[in-house]
Design a protein around this motif. Structure first.
Motif, mmCIF file in Angstrom:
data_model
loop_
_atom_site.group_PDB
_atom_site.id
_atom_site.type_symbol
_atom_site.label_atom_id
_atom_site.label_comp_id
_atom_site.label_asym_id
_atom_site.label_seq_id
_atom_site.Cartn_x
_atom_site.Cartn_y
_atom_site.Cartn_z
ATOM 1 N N ILE A 55 -69.072 -73.584 -70.610
ATOM 2 C CA ILE A 55 -68.896 -73.394 -69.171
ATOM 3 C C ILE A 55 -70.205 -72.895 -68.573
ATOM 4 N N GLY A 56 -70.440 -73.298 -67.358
ATOM 5 C CA GLY A 56 -71.699 -72.916 -66.730
ATOM 6 C C GLY A 56 -71.544 -72.685 -65.244
ATOM 7 N N ALA A 57 -72.436 -71.863 -64.716
ATOM 8 C CA ALA A 57 -72.462 -71.616 -63.272
ATOM 9 C C ALA A 57 -73.846 -71.100 -62.916
ATOM 10 N N ARG A 58 -74.066 -70.896 -61.607
ATOM 11 C CA ARG A 58 -75.369 -70.423 -61.166
ATOM 12 C C ARG A 58 -75.632 -69.028 -61.722
ATOM 13 N N THR A 59 -74.582 -68.190 -61.622
ATOM 14 C CA THR A 59 -74.722 -66.819 -62.081
ATOM 15 C C THR A 59 -73.374 -66.326 -62.610
ATOM 16 N N LYS A 60 -73.375 -65.217 -63.364
ATOM 17 C CA LYS A 60 -72.156 -64.850 -64.098
ATOM 18 C C LYS A 60 -70.956 -64.524 -63.200
ATOM 19 N N GLU A 61 -71.197 -64.045 -61.979
ATOM 20 C CA GLU A 61 -70.079 -63.729 -61.075
ATOM 21 C C GLU A 61 -69.235 -64.957 -60.742
ATOM 22 N N LEU A 62 -69.842 -66.120 -60.858
ATOM 23 C CA LEU A 62 -69.128 -67.341 -60.489
ATOM 24 C C LEU A 62 -68.280 -67.886 -61.633
ATOM 25 N N LEU A 81 -69.241 -71.404 -75.324
ATOM 26 C CA LEU A 81 -70.661 -71.233 -75.027
ATOM 27 C C LEU A 81 -70.836 -71.179 -73.513
ATOM 28 N N ILE A 82 -71.741 -70.323 -73.086
ATOM 29 C CA ILE A 82 -71.910 -70.104 -71.650
ATOM 30 C C ILE A 82 -73.352 -70.346 -71.238
ATOM 31 N N ALA A 83 -73.517 -70.955 -70.065
ATOM 32 C CA ALA A 83 -74.858 -71.134 -69.505
ATOM 33 C C ALA A 83 -74.855 -70.648 -68.064
ATOM 34 N N THR A 84 -75.871 -69.880 -67.700
ATOM 35 C CA THR A 84 -76.043 -69.531 -66.284
ATOM 36 C C THR A 84 -77.486 -69.849 -65.903
ATOM 37 N N ASP A 85 -77.631 -70.329 -64.660
ATOM 38 C CA ASP A 85 -78.973 -70.729 -64.212
ATOM 39 C C ASP A 85 -79.938 -69.553 -64.287
#
Lengths: 272, 459
Positions: free
Chosen positions: A131-138, A153-157
């Motif tokens: 899962i991914g988003a711009r930042t962790k709050e999202l 697995l996590i990705a943030t910009d």
């Protein structure tokens, strides 16, 4: 009229709605969507069904405040009603033929892959989930994803959680470490789905995308949601919403999806 | 008998009407109605009836009109049709009843049967006459789709004392009458909604937002109902399959009209947007094409073109619609066929067409259009609306594997009973014929209701 039973704020400008919809809940499968109108004069807006409970007769929707109708929806409170809702529309996701599946969700698209994660776990074939988003709050439902995945697995910009970068960065990592992948199911912004499809194309990994096109009726009548797949015109509402990511003309789809943004409410009767 | 000329209906002035969505044709007032009714020769052989797909006894209802016996006229016409206010407005009368009127050639022109029918229909709606209903008999009928065939089948079954439920996919009942035909040709509140109110008064239940095959299956309906009627229409738009068709600014007439008619996008406070360019090409020359062109003109269109590959004589639209379109300044590019839609930055900027000439008659009996080599030219447009007809919606086909369909996707029925190969499941309207007319669909709904009554042993 469909009653809103529960509203949970799960990320900035993203709310989860538990809604009474008996007939939809008893007939739907993961991957299908509904079209709702917030009020009597409302426009018809499609949303993917994130979760459903046939026994309780409820469906769960995730709504991100991005435009007129989603903003209006955001003003509704628990116990209030959505004017009307039709569904389940579109075809169900069917990943049963694949043994090793990687689910990829971007932003609100994570809501769409969640029921798959749950289903695959229940079937004893849990997926690797990115899962991914711009930042962790999202990001939301992280623990639920972890419970229902082989590996999360996590990705943030901005690198505020997980790998700094995009979901493609993480997916590339998986491929590099020799993970066996039969299918990637990716749901998120079109550009993300395109980039994932471009990546997997190089490795010949089957990739399914979920197209969130503009539509009016959702039953094949208007043709507004048409897109080109493998050189042929398809309707996201009745032929999809899922398609082979390697065959979708993303440039065209992205162009079409932006069309009404500039025309919202501009074109009215001459002389008025 | 008089040799008077056919009376003209009252119309809104073209200059005014292109700035509003109010009804264009206002029909006859009482004086004109009486004068026109008087023109009917009351022929015993009634050739006009031959031209009517449901065989309305035209001289009989006009005889009542001559006496200004409105209740009598309503009672008479109701024997043959349920939707006179609608059919009087949308039937292609000049190709049907009026085409066979003995006054057509030499006696001042055919009697204006359509306008008289509309007069009777409007009176019936205004006076709120609800058809009589037999006592309830406990039989249950499910009707899928609330367009002309479904409405008629539902009403006829309800009048026979059956309990009818209509399942409609949209949030509003009426099918093509609400999403397709524009307000200026068929008023929604004053005509369509009132016809539907009549059904509700008959005890018909309408379940909106219900897609049969998705929200509920045919199998579930079979368990709960004694008979099923499928009137799902032909809603799937056809495109040309030419380059540029998926550019922004290209849409089906269905999408354009649904946004405007059903979602009221023409209104200042509407939430649903619709794109409408200043230079609009509408491809096709049927009623739907005229509707789209005239709608575009009313919203934003400075130049609205009808692009049609055949000639004037071959245009399939009703004569009145073509005339109204011309009066409203729609520009006709006949014997012209689109070959490519041109775009800039993903948006329509022109349409490349080739000139055509008429050759030998084809299978449809119309002269086949043949391209004139090297005659391509570009028309400067910023919107293209494709109106080349529609085909039946595949949703039912996908969800009910037992029913037999033709290769074209239409449902195969016994033409006498409208029953499909599955006992108890009937079908009618465009879902069976492919895109056709309101009156044909209504006739099919009526036939099916009769057969359903027979099957269920209902009088």
């Amino acid at each position: 009229m469909n009653k809103i039973l529960r509203i949970v704020d799960i990320a900035p400008r993203v709310k989860e709605y538990l809604i009474e919809a008996k007939e939809i809940a008893t007939h739907c499968k993961p991957g299908q969507f509904i079209i709702l109108r917030v009020d009597k004069e409302g426009e018809r807006v499609p949303f993917t069904i994130c979760d459903y409970d046939a026994e309780a007769g409820t469906v769960t929707l995730l709504v991100q405040d991005v435009g007129y109708s989603t903003h209006k929806m955001g003003k509704l409170k628990e116990g209030e009603f959505i004017h009307d809702m039709v569904g389940p529309l579109g075809n169900a996701t069917d990943l049963s033929e694949f043994e090793n599946v990687v689910l990829v969700g971007g932003g609100i698209g994570c809501a769409v892959i969640y029921p798959q994660a749950k289903l695959r776990k229940a079937q004893g074939k849990p997926c690797t989930t990115i899962i991914g988003a711009r930042t962790k709050e999202l990001l939301f439902s992280i623990e639920e994803f972890r419970e229902n995945s082989k590996e999360l697995l996590i990705a943030t910009d901005d690198g505020s959680l997980g790998t700094k970068g995009f979901v493609t960065t993480v997916l590339q990592g998986l491929i590099d470490r020799g993970e066996k992948i039969d299918c990637v199911f990716v749901v998120g912004p079109m550009i993300m789905m395109r980039n994932v499809s471009e990546l997997t194309r190089k490795y010949n990994i089957h990739t399914i995308v979920s197209m969130n096109s503009i539509m009016v009726d959702g039953t094949g009548m208007c043709g507004g949601c048409r897109l080109t797949v493998d050189g042929k015109t398809k309707y996201a509402c009745v032929d999809g919403p899922e398609f082979d990511g390697h065959k979708v003309d993303f440039a065209e789809a992205m162009n079409r999806s932006g069309f009404y943004r500039e025309h919202e409410g501009k074109c009215k009767l001459r002389g008025e | 008998m008089n040799n008077s000329e056919r009376n003209k209906t009252i119309h809104q002035d073209p200059k005014e009407r292109i700035c509003n969505f109010k009804e264009v044709s206002l029909g006859f007032d009482e004086k004109l109605m009486l004068a026109e009714a008087d023109r009917c020769l009351g022929c015993k052989a009634a050739p006009c009836r031959k031209g009517c797909p449901v065989g309305i006894d035209i001289p009989a209802f006009i005889a009542r009109l001559k006496e200004n016996d409105m209740d009598g006229a309503v009672a008479q016409i109701s024997k043959d049709t349920l939707l006179p206010a609608i059919c009087g407005r949308v039937c292609p009368q000049e190709k049907q009843c009026e085409n066979f009127c003995v006054r057509k050639a030499k006696l001042g022109g055919s009697v204006a049967i359509g306008a008289l029918e509309r007069y009777v229909g409007d009176y019936a709606l205004k006076s709120g006459i609800v058809p009589e209903k037999k006592p309830e008999n406990g039989k249950k009928v499910a009707v899928i789709g609330s367009g002309p065939s479904g409405l008629t089948c539902a009403a006829d079954c309800a009048m026979r004392g059956m309990k009818v439920t209509i399942f409609e996919a949209f949030h509003k009942a009426g099918g093509v009458l609400v999403y397709g035909i524009p307000e200026f040709r068929l008023p929604k509140d004053d005509v369509v909604a009132k016809e539907i109110d009549k059904l509700i008064a008959l005890g018909v239940e309408i379940k909106l937002n219900t897609v049969v095959g998705k929200t509920i299956t045919i199998e579930e309906l079979q368990k709960e109902y004694d008979a099923i009627f499928i009137g799902t229409g032909a809603g799937l738009p056809q495109f040309m399959n030419i380059p540029g068709e998926n550019l922004n600014g290209v849409s089906s007439a269905n999408e354009f009209l649904t946004r405007v008619n059903l979602m009221k996008a023409y209104k200042e406070d509407a939430i649903t947007p619709v794109y409408c360019g200043k230079k609009v090409a509408v491809i096709g020359a049927g009623n739907v094409a005229m509707d789209a062109a005239r709608t575009a003109k009313r919203i934003n269109g400075e130049h609205v073109y009808i692009i049609y590959r055949r000639g004037r004589e071959e245009m399939p639209a009703r004569g009145e619609e073509i005339m109204h379109a011309e009066e409203e300044g729609i520009e006709f590019k006949l014997l012209t066929n689109p070959v490519e839609i041109l775009g800039q930055d993903g948006k329509v900027c022109g349409i490349k067409c080739i000139r055509m000439e008429l050759g030998e008659p084809d299978a449809s009996g119309r002269r086949r259009p043949v391209p004139v080599e090297g005659s391509e030219y570009v028309i400067d447009v910023d919107q293209v609306i494709v109106s080349l007809g529609t085909s039946p919606n595949p949703l039912i086909r996908k969800s009910c594997k037992d029913i037999e369909f033709s290769q074209k996707g239409t449902i195969i029925v016994n033409e006498e009973t409208m029953m499909t190969n599955v006992k108890g499941i009937y079908a009618g309207g465009d879902a069976v014929t492919g895109a056709a007319t309101v009156i044909l669909a209504m006739g099919a709904g009526r036939k099916a209701a009769k057969a359903i009554a027979e099957q269920l042993g209902v009088e």
